[in-house]
Write a protein that holds these residues in place. Sequence first.
Motif, PDB file in Angstrom:
ATOM      1  N   ASP A   1      51.562  39.574  12.574  1.00  0.00           N
ATOM      2  CA  ASP A   1      52.827  40.285  12.757  1.00  0.00           C
ATOM      3  C   ASP A   1      53.228  40.154  14.213  1.00  0.00           C
TER       4      ASP A   1
ATOM      5  N   ARG B   1      56.137  41.110  15.614  1.00  0.00           N
ATOM      6  CA  ARG B   1      57.134  42.078  16.095  1.00  0.00           C
ATOM      7  C   ARG B   1      56.542  42.900  17.240  1.00  0.00           C
ATOM      8  N   ASP B   2      57.406  43.587  17.993  1.00  0.00           N
ATOM      9  CA  ASP B   2      56.907  44.403  19.097  1.00  0.00           C
ATOM     10  C   ASP B   2      56.097  45.583  18.564  1.00  0.00           C
ATOM     11  N   ASN B   3      55.370  46.230  19.454  1.00  0.00           N
ATOM     12  CA  ASN B   3      54.470  47.316  19.053  1.00  0.00           C
ATOM     13  C   ASN B   3      55.193  48.465  18.365  1.00  0.00           C
ATOM     14  N   THR B   4      56.406  48.788  18.813  1.00  0.00           N
ATOM     15  CA  THR B   4      57.162  49.876  18.200  1.00  0.00           C
ATOM     16  C   THR B   4      57.451  49.559  16.742  1.00  0.00           C
TER      17      THR B   4
ATOM     18  N   PHE C   1      55.917  47.407  14.806  1.00  0.00           N
ATOM     19  CA  PHE C   1      54.649  47.339  14.085  1.00  0.00           C
ATOM     20  C   PHE C   1      54.169  48.740  13.717  1.00  0.00           C
ATOM     21  N   ASN C   2      54.228  49.667  14.674  1.00  0.00           N
ATOM     22  CA  ASN C   2      53.765  51.030  14.429  1.00  0.00           C
ATOM     23  C   ASN C   2      54.645  51.789  13.444  1.00  0.00           C
TER      24      ASN C   2
ATOM     25  N   HIS D   1      53.904  48.282   8.806  1.00  0.00           N
ATOM     26  CA  HIS D   1      53.445  46.900   8.738  1.00  0.00           C
ATOM     27  C   HIS D   1      52.625  46.719   7.466  1.00  0.00           C
TER      28      HIS D   1
ATOM     29  N   SER E   1      48.492  42.635  14.851  1.00  0.00           N
ATOM     30  CA  SER E   1      49.652  42.801  15.723  1.00  0.00           C
ATOM     31  C   SER E   1      49.493  41.901  16.941  1.00  0.00           C
TER      32      SER E   1
ATOM     33  N   PRO F   1      52.486  40.682  19.336  1.00  0.00           N
ATOM     34  CA  PRO F   1      53.891  40.491  19.695  1.00  0.00           C
ATOM     35  C   PRO F   1      54.151  39.128  20.325  1.00  0.00           C
TER      36      PRO F   1
ATOM     37  N   SER G   1      53.196  38.367  23.916  1.00  0.00           N
ATOM     38  CA  SER G   1      51.785  38.283  24.305  1.00  0.00           C
ATOM     39  C   SER G   1      51.037  37.134  23.631  1.00  0.00           C
TER      40      SER G   1
END
Length: 97
Positions: free
Chosen positions: A22, A24-27, A29-30, A33, A39, A41, A44
């Motif tokens: 995944d 997507r950004d951490n927000t 994802f949280n 998901h 995770s 992003p 990174s």
Amino acid sequence: MNSINVQDFQMLLANQPVAILDIRDNTAFNEGHLSGSISMPTTSLPNRLNELDKETTYYVISHSGRRSDIIAQFLNNHGFDAMHVIGGMKAFRKEAA
């Protein structure tokens, strides 16, 4: 380019464990998901390639599928086996509804 539509991806998930990347950004994802997703992003990912296994097939998912297409190509170019999930989480959620 290796890709999979969301219907085939859902059937695959129902029948066997798969490695979902995944991006997507951490927000995002949280906020929700797929179970077991890794995770990683987009920003990174280039610095975290050492965390991935070249013997594993990764199913790359983003919000709408545009970034996952690019990242799957990037991973394939670096010797990984990556499949782009067409339509991303948006299509997955729509299909599951």
